[in-house]
Write a protein that holds these residues in place. Structure first.
Motif, PDB file in Angstrom:
ATOM      1  N   CYS A  21      41.631  29.557  39.811  1.00  0.00           N
ATOM      2  CA  CYS A  21      41.365  28.669  40.948  1.00  0.00           C
ATOM      3  C   CYS A  21      39.918  28.212  40.929  1.00  0.00           C
ATOM      4  O   CYS A  21      38.998  29.030  40.988  1.00  0.00           O
ATOM      5  N   LEU A  23      36.417  26.759  42.288  1.00  0.00           N
ATOM      6  CA  LEU A  23      35.699  26.968  43.545  1.00  0.00           C
ATOM      7  C   LEU A  23      35.757  25.719  44.408  1.00  0.00           C
ATOM      8  O   LEU A  23      35.523  25.779  45.608  1.00  0.00           O
ATOM      9  N   ARG A  55      32.862  27.491  37.110  1.00  0.00           N
ATOM     10  CA  ARG A  55      33.046  28.760  37.812  1.00  0.00           C
ATOM     11  C   ARG A  55      34.402  28.729  38.502  1.00  0.00           C
ATOM     12  O   ARG A  55      34.811  27.695  39.022  1.00  0.00           O
ATOM     13  N   LEU A  56      35.068  29.863  38.515  1.00  0.00           N
ATOM     14  CA  LEU A  56      36.385  29.915  39.139  1.00  0.00           C
ATOM     15  C   LEU A  56      36.714  31.326  39.610  1.00  0.00           C
ATOM     16  O   LEU A  56      36.029  32.287  39.282  1.00  0.00           O
ATOM     17  N   ASN A  57      37.771  31.419  40.391  1.00  0.00           N
ATOM     18  CA  ASN A  57      38.324  32.698  40.810  1.00  0.00           C
ATOM     19  C   ASN A  57      39.563  32.962  39.970  1.00  0.00           C
ATOM     20  O   ASN A  57      40.357  32.053  39.733  1.00  0.00           O
ATOM     21  N   TRP A  59      42.913  35.559  39.617  1.00  0.00           N
ATOM     22  CA  TRP A  59      43.762  36.553  40.274  1.00  0.00           C
ATOM     23  C   TRP A  59      44.879  36.943  39.325  1.00  0.00           C
ATOM     24  O   TRP A  59      45.562  36.072  38.781  1.00  0.00           O
ATOM     25  N   ARG A  66      41.056  40.989  40.804  1.00  0.00           N
ATOM     26  CA  ARG A  66      40.434  39.746  41.250  1.00  0.00           C
ATOM     27  C   ARG A  66      39.073  39.638  40.586  1.00  0.00           C
ATOM     28  O   ARG A  66      38.389  40.650  40.408  1.00  0.00           O
ATOM     29  N   ALA A  67      38.658  38.414  40.256  1.00  0.00           N
ATOM     30  CA  ALA A  67      37.343  38.255  39.638  1.00  0.00           C
ATOM     31  C   ALA A  67      36.781  36.862  39.890  1.00  0.00           C
ATOM     32  O   ALA A  67      37.533  35.895  40.032  1.00  0.00           O
ATOM     33  N   ARG A  68      35.476  36.776  39.917  1.00  0.00           N
ATOM     34  CA  ARG A  68      34.758  35.509  39.829  1.00  0.00           C
ATOM     35  C   ARG A  68      34.387  35.390  38.365  1.00  0.00           C
ATOM     36  O   ARG A  68      33.929  36.357  37.756  1.00  0.00           O
ATOM     37  N   SER A  91      34.100  41.599  39.672  1.00  0.00           N
ATOM     38  CA  SER A  91      35.535  41.867  39.697  1.00  0.00           C
ATOM     39  C   SER A  91      35.850  43.081  40.572  1.00  0.00           C
ATOM     40  O   SER A  91      34.973  43.906  40.849  1.00  0.00           O
TER      41      SER A  91
END
Length: 96
Positions: A21, A23, A55-57, A59, A66-68, A91
């Motif tokens: 996902c 940002l 940059r993203l998320n 899952w 979960r992580a950036r 994370s």
């Protein structure tokens, strides 16, 4: 003299469905499947390319990982298939 760069962390083969996902909430989530993971990175195969340094998320769809993350590379693998290298910036949770 030529120097060969080697990873310091071992990569573990793991196939897990993930959501990627942006940002930017106006962008739709993308789905992918991991190929391998380490403590600081993951390689994902997706049908959608991502831009370097985006940059993203991330899952994991099973489990609670979960992580950036930051896109390190995005290489075409074939027709509508891309290998995406992600650096995990922060994370939480466990891969299942």
């Amino acid at each position: 003299m030529q120097t060969i760069a080697r990873r310091l962390e071992q990569r573990i083969p793991l196939s897990v469905r993930v959501d990627l996902c942006s940002l930017d909430v106006r962008q739709p989530a993308r789905e992918g499947v991991t190929e391998n993971i380490s403590g600081h990175g993951v390689r994902v195969v997706s049908s959608n390319p991502l831009k370097r340094n985006e940059r993203l998320n991330l899952w994991s769809l099973p489990g609670d990982f979960r992580a950036r993350a930051r896109v390190v590379y995005c290489h075409p693998l074939g027709h509508h298939s891309f290998a995406i290298g992600l650096q995990l910036l922060a994370s939480a949770g466990e891969w299942k």
